[in-house]
Write a protein that holds these residues in place. Structure first.
Motif, PDB file in Angstrom:
ATOM      1  N   LEU A   1      20.678  18.352 -36.374  1.00 57.47           N
ATOM      2  CA  LEU A   1      22.144  18.054 -36.331  1.00 57.47           C
ATOM      3  C   LEU A   1      22.728  18.321 -37.663  1.00 57.47           C
ATOM      4  CD1 LEU A   1      24.468  17.314 -34.396  1.00 57.47           C
ATOM      5  CD2 LEU A   1      23.918  15.101 -34.585  1.00 57.47           C
ATOM      6  N   GLN A   2      22.011  17.881 -38.533  1.00 60.47           N
ATOM      7  CA  GLN A   2      22.689  17.841 -39.761  1.00 60.47           C
ATOM      8  C   GLN A   2      22.675  19.450 -40.380  1.00 60.47           C
ATOM      9  OE1 GLN A   2      22.956  15.214 -42.338  1.00 60.47           O
ATOM     10  NE2 GLN A   2      24.270  16.898 -43.450  1.00 60.47           N
TER      11      GLN A   2
ATOM     12  N   HIS B   1      25.965  20.581 -38.597  1.00 61.50           N
ATOM     13  CA  HIS B   1      27.288  19.970 -39.054  1.00 61.50           C
ATOM     14  C   HIS B   1      27.769  20.588 -40.235  1.00 61.50           C
ATOM     15  CE1 HIS B   1      29.398  16.155 -40.561  1.00 61.50           C
ATOM     16  NE2 HIS B   1      29.879  16.515 -39.495  1.00 61.50           N
TER      17      HIS B   1
ATOM     18  N   TYR C   1      28.503  24.837 -39.181  1.00 59.39           N
ATOM     19  CA  TYR C   1      29.831  25.122 -38.238  1.00 59.39           C
ATOM     20  C   TYR C   1      30.934  24.207 -38.559  1.00 59.39           C
ATOM     21  CZ  TYR C   1      26.214  27.797 -36.276  1.00 59.39           C
ATOM     22  OH  TYR C   1      25.171  29.140 -36.014  1.00 59.39           O
TER      23      TYR C   1
ATOM     24  N   ALA D   1      32.742  22.628 -36.267  1.00 62.94           N
ATOM     25  CA  ALA D   1      32.446  21.321 -35.239  1.00 62.94           C
ATOM     26  C   ALA D   1      31.280  21.624 -34.459  1.00 62.94           C
ATOM     27  CB  ALA D   1      33.551  21.127 -34.350  1.00 62.94           C
ATOM     28  N   VAL D   2      30.781  20.269 -33.719  1.00 66.16           N
ATOM     29  CA  VAL D   2      29.643  20.344 -33.005  1.00 66.16           C
ATOM     30  C   VAL D   2      29.767  19.657 -31.616  1.00 66.16           C
ATOM     31  CG1 VAL D   2      26.960  19.897 -32.834  1.00 66.16           C
ATOM     32  CG2 VAL D   2      28.046  20.562 -35.067  1.00 66.16           C
TER      33      VAL D   2
ATOM     34  N   LEU E   1      21.617  12.275 -39.585  1.00 60.95           N
ATOM     35  CA  LEU E   1      22.734  12.131 -39.176  1.00 60.95           C
ATOM     36  C   LEU E   1      23.001  11.763 -37.852  1.00 60.95           C
ATOM     37  CD1 LEU E   1      25.531  12.850 -39.845  1.00 60.95           C
ATOM     38  CD2 LEU E   1      25.147  15.244 -38.941  1.00 60.95           C
TER      39      LEU E   1
ATOM     40  N   ARG F   1      35.070  12.198 -29.187  1.00 57.15           N
ATOM     41  CA  ARG F   1      34.553  12.411 -30.562  1.00 57.15           C
ATOM     42  C   ARG F   1      33.712  11.140 -30.329  1.00 57.15           C
ATOM     43  NH1 ARG F   1      40.129  11.583 -31.559  1.00 57.15           N
ATOM     44  NH2 ARG F   1      41.352  13.552 -32.010  1.00 57.15           N
TER      45      ARG F   1
ATOM     46  N   VAL G   1      30.524   9.998 -35.804  1.00 60.00           N
ATOM     47  CA  VAL G   1      30.467  10.777 -36.833  1.00 60.00           C
ATOM     48  C   VAL G   1      31.504  11.866 -36.577  1.00 60.00           C
ATOM     49  CG1 VAL G   1      29.025  12.505 -37.934  1.00 60.00           C
ATOM     50  CG2 VAL G   1      28.059  10.376 -36.958  1.00 60.00           C
TER      51      VAL G   1
ATOM     52  N   GLY H   1      33.486  15.261 -36.830  1.00 61.76           N
ATOM     53  CA  GLY H   1      33.091  16.629 -36.621  1.00 61.76           C
ATOM     54  C   GLY H   1      32.162  16.901 -35.420  1.00 61.76           C
ATOM     55  N   ILE H   2      31.596  15.796 -34.803  1.00 63.18           N
ATOM     56  CA  ILE H   2      30.677  15.955 -33.840  1.00 63.18           C
ATOM     57  C   ILE H   2      31.164  15.298 -32.449  1.00 63.18           C
ATOM     58  CG2 ILE H   2      28.274  15.050 -32.928  1.00 63.18           C
ATOM     59  CD1 ILE H   2      27.490  15.289 -35.811  1.00 63.18           C
ATOM     60  N   TYR H   3      31.124  15.955 -31.307  1.00 62.40           N
ATOM     61  CA  TYR H   3      31.563  15.674 -30.075  1.00 62.40           C
ATOM     62  C   TYR H   3      30.605  15.628 -29.128  1.00 62.40           C
ATOM     63  CZ  TYR H   3      36.073  16.843 -32.710  1.00 62.40           C
ATOM     64  OH  TYR H   3      37.064  16.984 -33.556  1.00 62.40           O
TER      65      TYR H   3
END
Length: 458
Positions: free
Chosen positions: A220-221, A224, A227, A229-230, A392, A410, A413, A415-417
């Motif tokens: 994930l790090q 993140h 990109y 967004a994730v 992360l 959301r 964190v 930017g992470i969905y």
């Protein structure tokens, strides 16, 4: 071959006979039947069926299209809200959603419009010359989607429609997620799942990369950083444990593993089939497992649940399917001990009879033994522990054993969905996963365009 059951013989039925056991649960409507059924719709102004649909399909509108002979229009109306409209028309529990809300479902008539079958008729008979949706002008943004199931692919498709590029990472060899690996074969037969994935990808701007598992060879790090967004649509793929000695003995396995193997088998006659089987659980997966192993040729199948029939999470429709297939349902019994042969193989289960003491479930001390050659666990799934194992990922807030999200999907964190079965709200339905992905896509698009999307307060 399924390792835990390799000591069991294969089905005694021929391949062709077994294949006939896994056709569509309900026969498709003919054109005449569809026309007659569409004419029953009252095209309600307030359309309670639409409000009952998690994806907000305008049911009255698409049924009117069918009535008018406009199948492409009907299909377009469905797909613009639910890109997995074909699969959902087969697997959606319409009996507790749109059809339950139908105004014809009253005491005098008690026969709602067959919305699910009409939706399937529209999707199956639509003839688009090209993908029915076009991409918006390119945004220059690229989003990573982890998990190519209904939530992830729904999110990817809507993001692509909005002009974004999407890279989808999938752990398995095929995209499709639950539709490809986890739905009963008699509900979603043949190559329906892959055909739907191929159709969805026709929008363009989506790349699917298989063989990437979060926490194993995908982190994930890194996503993140790389990109804009994730989106996490990683589902629930780990079967929960009974916590009993002998749980890993030959003959005891998770229902989801057998279902996945059955769905991918080229020749069903090669799969091992127990003569007597126990399924532990009370949800739709438990029903799917019990009915499928009966279709495979098991003579005696018992579904066991620790509470009463009215507490089962499977719908009444699903329970009726099990009964129609001569699945024995034993309630008020909790797993107590795995019974093993001298060679360490499963020979049955011992259950303790249960009862309510006030509002608390308790054992009574009385036991019952059920003989079986195989036991299948369908007691729920959880996320693979390794999926959110990096630093992360560890910062993402949880609600119980699921990911906590706000109203726009959301996570804590920025930017992470996340969406689908892996998030806290919801009913663990395919149709709801599709809606999660769609709504998350709009939130992601909005956030990355206007540089918002700060983490929600924890």
């Amino acid at each position: 071959m399924i390792e835990s059951l390799k000591h069991l013989p294969p089905s005694t039925s021929a391949s062709e006979a077994l294949a006939r056991q896994f056709t569509d649960l309900a026969p498709a409507l003919t054109s005449r039947q569809a026309a007659i059924e569409a004419a029953r719709c009252l095209y309600c102004y307030d359309a309670p069926c639409m409000h009952a649909c998690p994806t907000g399909i305008d049911v009255a509108s698409f049924i009117r299209n069918i009535h008018d002979g406009n199948l492409n229009g009907a299909a377009h109306n469905i797909l613009k809200q639910n890109i997995f409209g074909g699969a959902c028309s087969r697997v959606c529990p319409t009996e507790i959603l749109c059809e339950d809300a139908c105004v014809r479902n009253h005491m005098e008539e008690h026969q709602p419009v067959k919305i699910g079958l009409l939706q399937r008729h529209a999707i199956d008979h639509a003839t688009f010359n090209q993908h029915p949706f076009e991409r918006a002008p390119a945004t220059g943004k690229t989003i990573a989607v982890v998990g190519a199931g209904p939530a992830g692919l729904s999110c990817a498709h809507r993001l692509a429609m909005l002009g974004n590029d999407v890279i989808v990472f999938e752990a398995n060899a095929k995209a499709g997620g639950l539709n490809e690996y986890g739905i009963a074969k008699y509900k979603l037969p043949g190559d329906v799942a892959q055909e739907e994935v191929a159709f969805l990808l026709e929008i363009g701007g989506i790349e699917v990369r298989t063989g990437y598992a979060l926490g194993v060879n995908l982190h994930l790090q890194d996503l993140h950083v790389r990109y804009d967004a994730v989106f996490l649509g990683i589902g629930l793929t780990a079967s929960r444990q009974l916590g009993l000695t002998g749980e890993h003995a030959p003959g005891l396995m998770s229902a989801i593993d057998y279902i996945a193997t059955l769905r991918q088998a080229q020749d069903l006659a090669c799969l091992p089939v127990p003569r007597r089987a126990i399924v532990i659980g009370a949800g739709n997966t438990a029903i799917d497992m019990a009915v499928q192993i009966k279709h495979m040729g098991a003579e005696d199948v018992t579904l066991v649940y620790r509470r009463g029939l009215d507490a089962m999470s499977a719908t009444h429709h699903e329970i009726a399917i099990a009964k129609a297939n001569f699945v024995r349902i034993r309630t008020w019994a909790a797993p107590l001990e795995v019974l093993l042969t001298d060679t360490g193989r499963v020979m049955g289960m011992r259950f303790e009879e249960t009862a309510l003491k006030g509002t608390r479930l308790a054992g009574t001390g009385a036991t019952i033994d059920i003989a079986a050659d195989a036991v299948f666990k369908a007691i729920g799934q959880s996320m693979e522990a390794v999926s959110l194992s990096d630093d992360l990922a560890g910062a993402i807030a949880r609600q119980g054993d699921k990911i906590a999200v706000d109203d726009h999907f959301r996570t804590s964190v920025a930017g992470i969905y996340a969406g689908g079965d892996c998030v806290a709200p919801g009913q663990d339905l395919t149709v709801q996963a599709v809606q999660h992905g769609k709504l998350a896509a709009h939130a992601i698009h909005q956030d990355i365009q206007f540089k918002t999307g700060a983490a929600w307060p924890t």
